[in-house]
Write a protein that holds these residues in place. Structure first.
Motif, PDB file in Angstrom:
ATOM      1  N   ALA A 298       0.804  -1.181   0.042  1.00 17.85           N
ATOM      2  CA  ALA A 298       0.039  -0.148   0.072  1.00 17.85           C
ATOM      3  C   ALA A 298       0.950   1.122   0.055  1.00 17.85           C
ATOM      4  N   ALA A 299       1.821   1.335   0.894  1.00 26.33           N
ATOM      5  CA  ALA A 299       2.796   2.468   0.900  1.00 26.33           C
ATOM      6  C   ALA A 299       3.528   2.522  -0.393  1.00 26.33           C
ATOM      7  N   ALA A 300       4.063   1.519  -1.056  1.00 22.71           N
ATOM      8  CA  ALA A 300       4.782   1.483  -2.223  1.00 22.71           C
ATOM      9  C   ALA A 300       3.870   2.201  -3.383  1.00 22.71           C
ATOM     10  N   ALA A 301       2.551   1.720  -3.360  1.00 24.68           N
ATOM     11  CA  ALA A 301       1.734   2.257  -4.371  1.00 24.68           C
ATOM     12  C   ALA A 301       1.314   3.569  -4.292  1.00 24.68           C
ATOM     13  N   ALA A 302       1.307   4.077  -3.113  1.00 26.82           N
ATOM     14  CA  ALA A 302       0.779   5.546  -2.739  1.00 26.82           C
ATOM     15  C   ALA A 302       1.938   6.437  -3.303  1.00 26.82           C
ATOM     16  N   ASP A 303       3.221   5.750  -3.238  1.00 22.57           N
ATOM     17  CA  ASP A 303       4.459   6.600  -3.484  1.00 22.57           C
ATOM     18  C   ASP A 303       4.813   6.499  -5.207  1.00 22.57           C
ATOM     19  N   LEU A 304       4.624   5.305  -5.631  1.00 21.93           N
ATOM     20  CA  LEU A 304       5.202   5.049  -7.161  1.00 21.93           C
ATOM     21  C   LEU A 304       4.061   4.887  -8.007  1.00 21.93           C
ATOM     22  N   ALA A 305       2.825   4.831  -7.754  1.00 24.25           N
ATOM     23  CA  ALA A 305       1.944   4.809  -8.830  1.00 24.25           C
ATOM     24  C   ALA A 305       1.615   6.333  -9.546  1.00 24.25           C
ATOM     25  N   PRO A 306       1.636   7.311  -8.583  1.00 23.41           N
ATOM     26  CA  PRO A 306       1.479   8.520  -9.356  1.00 23.41           C
ATOM     27  C   PRO A 306       2.682   8.983 -10.128  1.00 23.41           C
ATOM     28  N   ARG A 307       3.765   8.167  -9.909  1.00 24.97           N
ATOM     29  CA  ARG A 307       4.786   8.595 -10.768  1.00 24.97           C
ATOM     30  C   ARG A 307       4.943   7.856 -12.281  1.00 24.97           C
ATOM     31  N   ILE A 308       3.966   7.018 -12.415  1.00 27.73           N
ATOM     32  CA  ILE A 308       4.030   6.215 -13.732  1.00 27.73           C
ATOM     33  C   ILE A 308       3.083   7.158 -14.708  1.00 27.73           C
ATOM     34  N   THR A 309       3.846   8.035 -15.410  1.00 28.23           N
ATOM     35  CA  THR A 309       2.881   8.996 -16.145  1.00 28.23           C
ATOM     36  C   THR A 309       3.210   8.830 -17.832  1.00 28.23           C
ATOM     37  N   GLU A 310       2.316   9.469 -18.648  1.00 24.98           N
ATOM     38  CA  GLU A 310       2.594   9.195 -20.003  1.00 24.98           C
ATOM     39  C   GLU A 310       3.984   9.727 -20.363  1.00 24.98           C
ATOM     40  N   ASP A 311       4.319  10.954 -19.793  1.00 27.82           N
ATOM     41  CA  ASP A 311       5.779  11.448 -20.112  1.00 27.82           C
ATOM     42  C   ASP A 311       6.735  10.604 -19.579  1.00 27.82           C
ATOM     43  N   LEU A 312       6.704   9.769 -18.425  1.00 31.62           N
ATOM     44  CA  LEU A 312       7.605   8.973 -18.047  1.00 31.62           C
ATOM     45  C   LEU A 312       7.963   7.736 -19.007  1.00 31.62           C
ATOM     46  N   LEU A 313       6.758   7.316 -19.298  1.00 36.24           N
ATOM     47  CA  LEU A 313       6.758   5.832 -19.957  1.00 36.24           C
ATOM     48  C   LEU A 313       7.242   6.182 -21.678  1.00 36.24           C
ATOM     49  N   ALA A 314       6.934   7.417 -21.878  1.00 37.55           N
ATOM     50  CA  ALA A 314       7.413   7.921 -23.421  1.00 37.55           C
ATOM     51  C   ALA A 314       9.005   7.900 -23.183  1.00 37.55           C
ATOM     52  N   GLU A 315       9.664   8.551 -22.248  1.00 37.86           N
ATOM     53  CA  GLU A 315      10.926   8.687 -21.859  1.00 37.86           C
ATOM     54  C   GLU A 315      11.594   7.399 -22.127  1.00 37.86           C
ATOM     55  N   VAL A 316      11.048   6.369 -21.305  1.00 36.50           N
ATOM     56  CA  VAL A 316      11.559   5.068 -21.242  1.00 36.50           C
ATOM     57  C   VAL A 316      11.309   4.196 -22.495  1.00 36.50           C
ATOM     58  N   THR A 317      10.491   4.183 -23.011  1.00 36.74           N
ATOM     59  CA  THR A 317      10.182   3.351 -24.341  1.00 36.74           C
ATOM     60  C   THR A 317      10.887   3.997 -25.409  1.00 36.74           C
ATOM     61  N   ALA A 318      11.333   5.353 -25.488  1.00 36.93           N
ATOM     62  CA  ALA A 318      12.309   5.961 -26.255  1.00 36.93           C
ATOM     63  C   ALA A 318      13.778   5.135 -26.129  1.00 36.93           C
ATOM     64  N   GLU A 319      13.998   4.616 -25.056  1.00 36.38           N
ATOM     65  CA  GLU A 319      15.573   3.885 -24.909  1.00 36.38           C
ATOM     66  C   GLU A 319      15.551   2.526 -25.914  1.00 36.38           C
ATOM     67  N   ILE A 320      14.184   2.192 -26.270  1.00 35.07           N
ATOM     68  CA  ILE A 320      14.306   1.059 -27.132  1.00 35.07           C
ATOM     69  C   ILE A 320      15.125   1.081 -28.392  1.00 35.07           C
ATOM     70  N   PRO A 321      16.218   0.422 -28.978  1.00 38.18           N
ATOM     71  CA  PRO A 321      16.600   0.464 -30.012  1.00 38.18           C
ATOM     72  C   PRO A 321      15.677   0.246 -31.223  1.00 38.18           C
ATOM     73  N   GLU A 322      15.673   1.172 -32.105  1.00 37.21           N
ATOM     74  CA  GLU A 322      14.762   0.955 -33.287  1.00 37.21           C
ATOM     75  C   GLU A 322      15.006  -0.394 -34.081  1.00 37.21           C
ATOM     76  N   VAL A 323      15.946  -1.105 -33.821  1.00 33.67           N
ATOM     77  CA  VAL A 323      16.280  -2.234 -34.786  1.00 33.67           C
ATOM     78  C   VAL A 323      15.596  -3.439 -34.024  1.00 33.67           C
ATOM     79  N   TRP A 324      15.220  -3.404 -32.846  1.00 27.28           N
ATOM     80  CA  TRP A 324      14.431  -4.156 -32.000  1.00 27.28           C
ATOM     81  C   TRP A 324      12.977  -4.056 -32.112  1.00 27.28           C
ATOM     82  N   LEU A 325      12.489  -3.115 -32.926  1.00 29.23           N
ATOM     83  CA  LEU A 325      11.048  -2.693 -32.993  1.00 29.23           C
ATOM     84  C   LEU A 325      10.580  -3.116 -34.511  1.00 29.23           C
TER      85      LEU A 325
END
Length: 251
Positions: A189-216
């Motif tokens: 419960a404490a983890a969800a309260a801290d971490l869930a709000p940090r999972i945003t579209e911008d954060l995930l866009a930043e993370v998925t941008a790290e995937i090398p194009e050749v693997w996609l």
């Protein structure tokens, strides 16, 4: 983007877990645990390693640094084992490397204690990415200088092996009964309260941008790498808000 290095020497295979990674030296002088593009589920395993590993890092978990490793398939011609030679030959081009953590020990839940807060954060994160490979049998964690490090996330986001069923698969609960940290009273419960709000579209866009194009490239059902990147982000964004209510098997 991930740092790019070139493998200059294949040092040795590493015989732990279900895959057969290898230890290589690169042109920057670093030693890396190499995950082969020609092994197992191939590039999808490497994509999972990047997405989940880079997301973990941004959420404050300890993760070995990730790099892309250009591999000449002729590098291991002198290797005595046929399995290793086959992997090297089938993995020419872009592979994944992880910083080699010298002196690290495999985590043993009977030998090391983990406080409920840290245990809760890791269980919540594994539930988010549906990590089916962090059991007490195979924790995929390392202890180094008294600190807990997360490794090996190739068996996460299993919905990406069947994109037509991804939405239904990502909506399923997470069974934590065999989790390596289930016995440490994880405070989810404490983890969800801290971490869930940090999972945003911008954060995930930043993370998925790290995937090398050749693997996609060439993924059936997607007309561009960016569309596939969005497909990786969407289940995680939806799952973050509710997954703490769907974790089963812990008290």
């Amino acid at each position: 983007m991930l740092k790019e290095v070139i493998a200059t020497r294949f040092i040795t295979p590493l015989r732990e877990g279900g895959s057969l990674p290898g230890l290589v030296e690169a042109d920057d002088g670093g030693a890396y645990v190499l995950k082969f593009s020609g092994a197992g589920q191939g590039r999808k395993t490497l994509v999972a390693e990047v997405v989940v590993g880079e997301l973990a890092r941004r959420l404050g978990f300890r993760m070995p640094g990730l790099v892309t490793v250009e591999l000449n398939p002729l590098l291991g011609l002198g290797e005595p084992e046929q399995q290793v030679q086959d992997l090297l030959r089938s993995s020419g081009g872009t592979n994944l490397g992880m910083d080699f953590l010298s002196g690290a020990l495999g985590f043993d839940p009977l030998a090391f204690a983990v406080d409920p807060r840290e245990a809760g954060r890791i269980v919540w994160f594994d539930a988010l990415v549906n990590n089916v490979d962090r059991s007490w049998r195979n924790p995929n964690m390392l202890m180094r200088q008294g600190e807990l490090w997360l490794i090996d996330h190739g068996a996460t986001m299993i919905w990406h092996h069947n994109w037509p069923g991804a939405v239904a698969s990502a909506a399923r609960p997470y069974d934590a009964s065999d989790h390596a940290l289930a016995s440490f009273a994880p405070d989810v419960a404490a983890a969800a309260a801290d971490l869930a709000p940090r999972i945003t579209e911008d954060l995930l866009a930043e993370v998925t941008a790290e995937i090398p194009e050749v693997w996609l490239a060439g993924e059936p059902g997607f007309d561009s790498a960016d569309a596939l990147r969005r497909a990786y982000a969407e289940p995680l964004l939806e799952r973050a808000a509710v997954i703490h209510e769907r974790i089963e098997g812990i008290k």
